[in-house]
Design a protein around this motif. Structure first.
Motif, PDB file in Angstrom:
ATOM      1  N   ALA A  24      44.803  60.460  35.851  1.00 46.59           N
ATOM      2  CA  ALA A  24      45.276  60.879  37.172  1.00 46.59           C
ATOM      3  C   ALA A  24      44.721  59.984  38.267  1.00 46.59           C
ATOM      4  O   ALA A  24      45.440  59.599  39.201  1.00 46.59           O
ATOM      5  CB  ALA A  24      44.879  62.329  37.427  1.00 46.59           C
ATOM      6  N   VAL A  25      43.445  59.634  38.163  1.00 47.60           N
ATOM      7  CA  VAL A  25      42.816  58.805  39.194  1.00 47.60           C
ATOM      8  C   VAL A  25      43.348  57.383  39.153  1.00 47.60           C
ATOM      9  O   VAL A  25      43.575  56.765  40.206  1.00 47.60           O
ATOM     10  CB  VAL A  25      41.281  58.838  39.041  1.00 47.60           C
ATOM     11  CG1 VAL A  25      40.626  57.780  39.918  1.00 47.60           C
ATOM     12  CG2 VAL A  25      40.757  60.222  39.398  1.00 47.60           C
ATOM     13  N   LEU A  26      43.559  56.848  37.987  1.00 49.82           N
ATOM     14  CA  LEU A  26      44.130  55.500  37.892  1.00 49.82           C
ATOM     15  C   LEU A  26      45.518  55.475  38.539  1.00 49.82           C
ATOM     16  O   LEU A  26      45.858  54.538  39.274  1.00 49.82           O
ATOM     17  CB  LEU A  26      44.215  55.070  36.429  1.00 49.82           C
ATOM     18  CG  LEU A  26      42.880  54.802  35.724  1.00 49.82           C
ATOM     19  CD1 LEU A  26      43.110  54.544  34.243  1.00 49.82           C
ATOM     20  CD2 LEU A  26      42.144  53.619  36.363  1.00 49.82           C
ATOM     21  N   ALA A  27      46.304  56.509  38.280  1.00 55.71           N
ATOM     22  CA  ALA A  27      47.651  56.568  38.868  1.00 55.71           C
ATOM     23  C   ALA A  27      47.587  56.708  40.385  1.00 55.71           C
ATOM     24  O   ALA A  27      48.337  56.057  41.119  1.00 55.71           O
ATOM     25  CB  ALA A  27      48.425  57.735  38.261  1.00 55.71           C
ATOM     26  N   GLU A  28      46.659  57.550  40.866  1.00 55.21           N
ATOM     27  CA  GLU A  28      46.536  57.780  42.315  1.00 55.21           C
ATOM     28  C   GLU A  28      46.079  56.524  43.056  1.00 55.21           C
ATOM     29  O   GLU A  28      46.434  56.315  44.220  1.00 55.21           O
ATOM     30  CB  GLU A  28      45.538  58.910  42.565  1.00 55.21           C
ATOM     31  CG  GLU A  28      46.039  60.291  42.158  1.00 55.21           C
ATOM     32  CD  GLU A  28      44.925  61.311  42.121  1.00 55.21           C
ATOM     33  OE1 GLU A  28      43.770  60.960  42.465  1.00 55.21           O
ATOM     34  OE2 GLU A  28      45.190  62.465  41.742  1.00 55.21           O
ATOM     35  N   HIS A  31      45.797  51.731  39.789  1.00 50.47           N
ATOM     36  CA  HIS A  31      45.179  50.914  38.752  1.00 50.47           C
ATOM     37  C   HIS A  31      45.820  51.215  37.399  1.00 50.47           C
ATOM     38  O   HIS A  31      46.345  52.305  37.172  1.00 50.47           O
ATOM     39  CB  HIS A  31      43.681  51.192  38.660  1.00 50.47           C
ATOM     40  CG  HIS A  31      42.898  50.699  39.835  1.00 50.47           C
ATOM     41  ND1 HIS A  31      42.775  51.426  40.997  1.00 50.47           N
ATOM     42  CD2 HIS A  31      42.199  49.557  40.042  1.00 50.47           C
ATOM     43  CE1 HIS A  31      42.037  50.765  41.862  1.00 50.47           C
ATOM     44  NE2 HIS A  31      41.678  49.618  41.311  1.00 50.47           N
ATOM     45  N   THR A  32      45.737  50.252  36.522  1.00 53.98           N
ATOM     46  CA  THR A  32      46.219  50.454  35.158  1.00 53.98           C
ATOM     47  C   THR A  32      45.185  49.934  34.178  1.00 53.98           C
ATOM     48  O   THR A  32      44.421  49.001  34.484  1.00 53.98           O
ATOM     49  CB  THR A  32      47.556  49.729  34.914  1.00 53.98           C
ATOM     50  OG1 THR A  32      47.376  48.320  35.161  1.00 53.98           O
ATOM     51  CG2 THR A  32      48.652  50.280  35.806  1.00 53.98           C
ATOM     52  N   LEU A  33      45.160  50.554  33.019  1.00 54.93           N
ATOM     53  CA  LEU A  33      44.345  50.094  31.902  1.00 54.93           C
ATOM     54  C   LEU A  33      45.206  50.165  30.649  1.00 54.93           C
ATOM     55  O   LEU A  33      45.997  51.101  30.494  1.00 54.93           O
ATOM     56  CB  LEU A  33      43.115  50.988  31.702  1.00 54.93           C
ATOM     57  CG  LEU A  33      41.917  50.817  32.633  1.00 54.93           C
ATOM     58  CD1 LEU A  33      40.859  51.874  32.316  1.00 54.93           C
ATOM     59  CD2 LEU A  33      41.312  49.426  32.480  1.00 54.93           C
ATOM     60  N   PRO A  34      45.093  49.203  29.752  1.00 53.02           N
ATOM     61  CA  PRO A  34      45.781  49.325  28.469  1.00 53.02           C
ATOM     62  C   PRO A  34      45.352  50.626  27.794  1.00 53.02           C
ATOM     63  O   PRO A  34      44.205  51.055  27.941  1.00 53.02           O
ATOM     64  CB  PRO A  34      45.302  48.097  27.686  1.00 53.02           C
ATOM     65  CG  PRO A  34      44.866  47.125  28.749  1.00 53.02           C
ATOM     66  CD  PRO A  34      44.307  47.956  29.855  1.00 53.02           C
ATOM     67  N   PRO A  94      34.930  49.464  41.653  1.00 52.89           N
ATOM     68  CA  PRO A  94      33.794  50.324  42.006  1.00 52.89           C
ATOM     69  C   PRO A  94      34.202  51.593  42.754  1.00 52.89           C
ATOM     70  O   PRO A  94      33.511  52.605  42.696  1.00 52.89           O
ATOM     71  CB  PRO A  94      32.935  49.423  42.900  1.00 52.89           C
ATOM     72  CG  PRO A  94      33.313  48.033  42.537  1.00 52.89           C
ATOM     73  CD  PRO A  94      34.763  48.092  42.173  1.00 52.89           C
ATOM     74  N   GLY A  95      35.353  51.542  43.438  1.00 53.94           N
ATOM     75  CA  GLY A  95      35.800  52.715  44.181  1.00 53.94           C
ATOM     76  C   GLY A  95      36.286  53.847  43.289  1.00 53.94           C
ATOM     77  O   GLY A  95      36.454  54.987  43.759  1.00 53.94           O
ATOM     78  N   LEU A  96      36.495  53.568  42.022  1.00 59.42           N
ATOM     79  CA  LEU A  96      37.008  54.587  41.109  1.00 59.42           C
ATOM     80  C   LEU A  96      35.996  55.699  40.856  1.00 59.42           C
ATOM     81  O   LEU A  96      36.390  56.836  40.554  1.00 59.42           O
ATOM     82  CB  LEU A  96      37.422  53.948  39.783  1.00 59.42           C
ATOM     83  CG  LEU A  96      38.704  53.121  39.820  1.00 59.42           C
ATOM     84  CD1 LEU A  96      38.899  52.376  38.506  1.00 59.42           C
ATOM     85  CD2 LEU A  96      39.904  54.017  40.101  1.00 59.42           C
ATOM     86  N   TYR A  97      34.710  55.396  40.987  1.00 59.33           N
ATOM     87  CA  TYR A  97      33.713  56.430  40.675  1.00 59.33           C
ATOM     88  C   TYR A  97      33.765  57.573  41.680  1.00 59.33           C
ATOM     89  O   TYR A  97      33.719  58.753  41.307  1.00 59.33           O
ATOM     90  CB  TYR A  97      32.322  55.799  40.601  1.00 59.33           C
ATOM     91  CG  TYR A  97      32.256  54.708  39.562  1.00 59.33           C
ATOM     92  CD1 TYR A  97      32.291  55.016  38.204  1.00 59.33           C
ATOM     93  CD2 TYR A  97      32.196  53.354  39.926  1.00 59.33           C
ATOM     94  CE1 TYR A  97      32.262  54.019  37.235  1.00 59.33           C
ATOM     95  CE2 TYR A  97      32.172  52.355  38.970  1.00 59.33           C
ATOM     96  CZ  TYR A  97      32.200  52.689  37.628  1.00 59.33           C
ATOM     97  OH  TYR A  97      32.176  51.697  36.673  1.00 59.33           O
ATOM     98  N   ASP A 102      36.135  62.919  43.439  1.00 55.64           N
ATOM     99  CA  ASP A 102      37.040  63.657  44.322  1.00 55.64           C
ATOM    100  C   ASP A 102      38.127  64.371  43.525  1.00 55.64           C
ATOM    101  O   ASP A 102      38.505  65.501  43.859  1.00 55.64           O
ATOM    102  CB  ASP A 102      37.677  62.705  45.335  1.00 55.64           C
ATOM    103  CG  ASP A 102      36.675  62.154  46.341  1.00 55.64           C
ATOM    104  OD1 ASP A 102      35.601  62.765  46.517  1.00 55.64           O
ATOM    105  OD2 ASP A 102      36.961  61.096  46.936  1.00 55.64           O
ATOM    106  N   ARG A 103      38.633  63.750  42.492  1.00 58.11           N
ATOM    107  CA  ARG A 103      39.684  64.337  41.676  1.00 58.11           C
ATOM    108  C   ARG A 103      39.243  65.664  41.065  1.00 58.11           C
ATOM    109  O   ARG A 103      40.020  66.627  41.008  1.00 58.11           O
ATOM    110  CB  ARG A 103      40.097  63.372  40.571  1.00 58.11           C
ATOM    111  CG  ARG A 103      40.883  63.978  39.414  1.00 58.11           C
ATOM    112  CD  ARG A 103      42.259  64.440  39.825  1.00 58.11           C
ATOM    113  NE  ARG A 103      42.920  65.168  38.714  1.00 58.11           N
ATOM    114  CZ  ARG A 103      44.155  65.641  38.762  1.00 58.11           C
ATOM    115  NH1 ARG A 103      44.893  65.480  39.846  1.00 58.11           N
ATOM    116  NH2 ARG A 103      44.671  66.305  37.738  1.00 58.11           N
ATOM    117  N   HIS A 104      38.000  65.761  40.635  1.00 55.12           N
ATOM    118  CA  HIS A 104      37.596  66.982  39.931  1.00 55.12           C
ATOM    119  C   HIS A 104      37.557  68.191  40.854  1.00 55.12           C
ATOM    120  O   HIS A 104      37.548  69.333  40.387  1.00 55.12           O
ATOM    121  CB  HIS A 104      36.236  66.781  39.232  1.00 55.12           C
ATOM    122  CG  HIS A 104      35.068  67.390  39.946  1.00 55.12           C
ATOM    123  ND1 HIS A 104      34.385  66.738  40.951  1.00 55.12           N
ATOM    124  CD2 HIS A 104      34.476  68.600  39.813  1.00 55.12           C
ATOM    125  CE1 HIS A 104      33.414  67.525  41.391  1.00 55.12           C
ATOM    126  NE2 HIS A 104      33.451  68.649  40.728  1.00 55.12           N
TER     127      HIS A 104
END
Length: 229
Positions: A24-28, A31-34, A94-97, A102-104
């Motif tokens: 969910a956070v990657l989509a928001e 970002h993408t990861l394999p 680094p902003g993903l952390y 926030d997502r939780h």
């Protein structure tokens, strides 16, 4: 019994999986990861204990041990503890952390257990007071509102708002006072024997449930109705 107190995470609600959380956070954030990397990162975040409401760390880093012990006493400590753990796992930005943290807190990250609404509604119909007593670092009231359960809760006692965390009996005492209930006529329902068991010091009866995924725990809360009948 005059009132029932409930824990939040693992008792009335369950947090999403670590993979759903990360996805969910990657989509928001664009970002993408394999897929293999995403799966590995999600597993690593779960093992690190970075998902609040999820499993505790498999191995608690020594430099975070002191912070972890008091993480629920304030919003700042809670964020620092969980982002500190999640930063042990390499991510592409680094902003993903902070985004993960926030997502939780989003209502969409939580699912009520299948019998939660039924039990809370039945308690309301019987005139039994209901309180939520949680070790937490943020305001969970929006989660209850979004899932239609706020109308059944009379009081919320959250550790970060009082600077005290379970099993300290002071939190349970605040809840009993807010409900106007003698602790000896109160049931505390929770999934953590150490934390939720602290209510017994006041004379409350304590009932435990297992912290399981929602699809594996359809009716564990129903016995509460027998305890107050």
């Amino acid at each position: 019994m005059a009132a029932v107190l409930f824990d939040f995470s693992g008792t009335l609600f369950r947090i999403e999986t670590a993979e759903s959380w990360l996805r969910a956070v990657l989509a928001e954030t664009g970002h993408t990861l394999p897929e293999p990397e995403l799966t590995r990162a999600a597993r690593a975040l779960e093992a690190a204990g970075g998902l609040p409401g999820g499993p505790e760390p498999v191995e608690l880093p020594a430099d975070l041990a002191g912070l972890w012990a008091v993480r629920d006493e304030s919003a700042e400590l809670h964020r620092a503890a969980y982002t500190g753990l999640s930063r042990r796992v390499p991510l592409p930005d680094p902003g993903l952390y902070d985004a993960l943290y926030d997502r939780h807190m989003a209502p969409a990250a939580w699912s009520p257990y299948p019998d939660a609404a039924k039990v809370l509604r039945a308690l309301r119909e019987r005139g039994i007071g209901v309180g939520v007593v949680s070790n937490i670092g943020w305001d969970l009231r929006p989660v209850f509102r979004a899932h239609g359960l706020d109308a059944y809760v009379d009081t919320y006692v959250l550790s970060y708002e009082h600077g005290v965390q379970k099993p300290d009996p002071r939190l349970f005492s605040v809840a009993c006072e807010a409900l106007g209930a003698d602790p000896r006529r109160v049931v505390m329902v929770g999934d953590n024997r150490a934390a939720d068991g602290g209510a017994a010091a006041l004379g409350c009866r304590v009932h435990f449930v297992d912290h399981l995924p929602v699809d594996r725990r359809p009716d564990a809360l129903l016995p509460v109705l027998d305890l107050v009948s």
